[in-house]
Design a protein around this motif. Structure first.
Motif, short mmCIF file in Angstrom:
data_model
loop_
_atom_site.label_atom_id
_atom_site.label_comp_id
_atom_site.label_asym_id
_atom_site.label_seq_id
_atom_site.Cartn_x
_atom_site.Cartn_y
_atom_site.Cartn_z
N ALA A 57 0.85 -1.19 0.00
CA ALA A 57 0.00 0.00 0.00
C ALA A 57 0.88 1.24 0.00
CB ALA A 57 -0.93 0.01 1.21
N ASP A 75 -0.15 4.83 1.30
CA ASP A 75 -1.20 5.65 1.90
C ASP A 75 -0.78 7.12 1.94
OD1 ASP A 75 -2.52 3.27 2.32
OD2 ASP A 75 -1.90 3.08 4.41
N THR A 86 2.85 6.94 3.39
CA THR A 86 3.34 5.81 4.16
C THR A 86 3.34 4.60 3.23
OG1 THR A 86 2.50 6.65 6.27
CG2 THR A 86 2.94 4.28 6.13
N LEU A 101 3.84 0.75 2.67
CA LEU A 101 3.84 -0.54 3.36
C LEU A 101 4.47 -1.57 2.42
CD1 LEU A 101 0.23 -0.50 4.87
CD2 LEU A 101 2.34 0.53 5.78
N GLU A 157 -0.23 -6.62 5.63
CA GLU A 157 -0.58 -5.23 5.36
C GLU A 157 -1.30 -4.60 6.56
OE1 GLU A 157 -3.44 -2.58 2.39
OE2 GLU A 157 -2.79 -4.58 1.76
N GLU A 158 -2.23 -5.33 7.13
CA GLU A 158 -2.98 -4.81 8.28
C GLU A 158 -2.05 -4.58 9.46
OE1 GLU A 158 -6.63 -6.22 11.24
OE2 GLU A 158 -6.32 -7.23 9.32
N ARG A 187 0.23 -1.53 8.77
CA ARG A 187 -0.48 -0.26 8.88
C ARG A 187 -0.67 0.12 10.36
NH1 ARG A 187 -4.05 -1.04 5.25
NH2 ARG A 187 -3.16 0.32 3.64
N HIS A 188 -1.00 -0.86 11.18
CA HIS A 188 -1.16 -0.61 12.61
C HIS A 188 0.19 -0.22 13.23
CE1 HIS A 188 -1.39 -1.71 16.93
NE2 HIS A 188 -2.65 -1.28 16.82
N ALA A 226 1.16 3.34 12.25
CA ALA A 226 0.34 4.35 12.92
C ALA A 226 0.76 4.55 14.37
CB ALA A 226 -1.13 3.96 12.85
#
Length: 213
Positions: free
Chosen positions: A136, A138, A147, A149, A162-163, A166-167, A170
């Motif tokens: 990704a 973002d 950002t 990934l 990916e999830e 992303r966490h 953040a």
């Protein structure tokens, strides 16, 4: 008695070569690898050999890059990046400066702390010739950067990675700036050359088989 002629032609000892590289003895090594220079192959090969002796880091790591605006659009989801040089990141948080925060899921990155070199305590180093997949890209809320990934090629469950990335991105703490974060391995845009094009592998992922595109 050592033979000076032999010393000049023998490749450097692997651990010494890697430690010297991390300490800045070869400040243009990554630029040289990215331009396809053959004269740096002995140093790069020795560093690669030593890197394989260090412990693997699995999980998220972070780096900040100042990517030319024209190159940010090259990081499209699904794109595989080939990076001829070494890639460094931090496992303790993200540096402050730049317009591209790279959150990378490490599979083969190595912790350099055992070498005891300055800045090595938080560093994770990926081999020259690594491949990364863009999961990704973002856009930041203020539109000033992205950002990215990324994961090394190999993992199967990309949606889960990916999830998790992303966490992690953040919630990544701001890392304390280190002078060694300014080394090329920390900030050169992964997989993108000076012409703002993607690198392509000449003979697979190795420091001795790269080609500028």
């Amino acid at each position: 008695m050592t033979n000076p002629e032999s010393d000049r032609t023998s490749p450097p000892a692997p651990l010494d070569s890697l430690a010297a590289y991390l300490c800045g003895a070869h400040p243009d090594l990554d630029s040289a690898l990215r331009s396809g220079r053959a004269d740096v192959r002995p140093v790069a090969g020795a560093a690669l050999h030593a890197l394989r002796l260090l412990p693997v880091h699995t999980g998220p790591v972070f780096r900040m890059a100042d990517v030319p605006l024209g190159a940010l659009d090259l990081y499209q989801p699904g794109t595989t990046l080939f990076e001829p040089g070494f890639v460094a990141a931090r496992h303790d948080g993200a540096p402050r400066e730049g317009n591209a925060l790279c959150a990378i899921w490490s599979v083969s990155g190595r912790r350099t702390a055992l070498l005891g070199t300055p800045g090595a305590a938080h560093e994770v180093l990926f081999p020259a010739g690594s491949h990364f997949v863009v999961l990704a890209a973002d856009l930041w809320a203020d539109g000033s950067g992205r950002t990215l990934l990324l994961t090394e090629t190999g993992p199967d469950d990309l949606a889960d990675i990916e999830e998790r990335l992303r966490h992690a991105a953040a919630h990544a703490p701001m890392a304390t700036e280190d002078p060694y974060d300014r080394a090329e391995r920390h900030w050169l845009p992964i997989g993108v050359n000076r012409r703002l094009r993607l690198f392509r592998a000449a003979n697979g992922p190795s420091a001795t088989g790269t080609q500028a595109s």
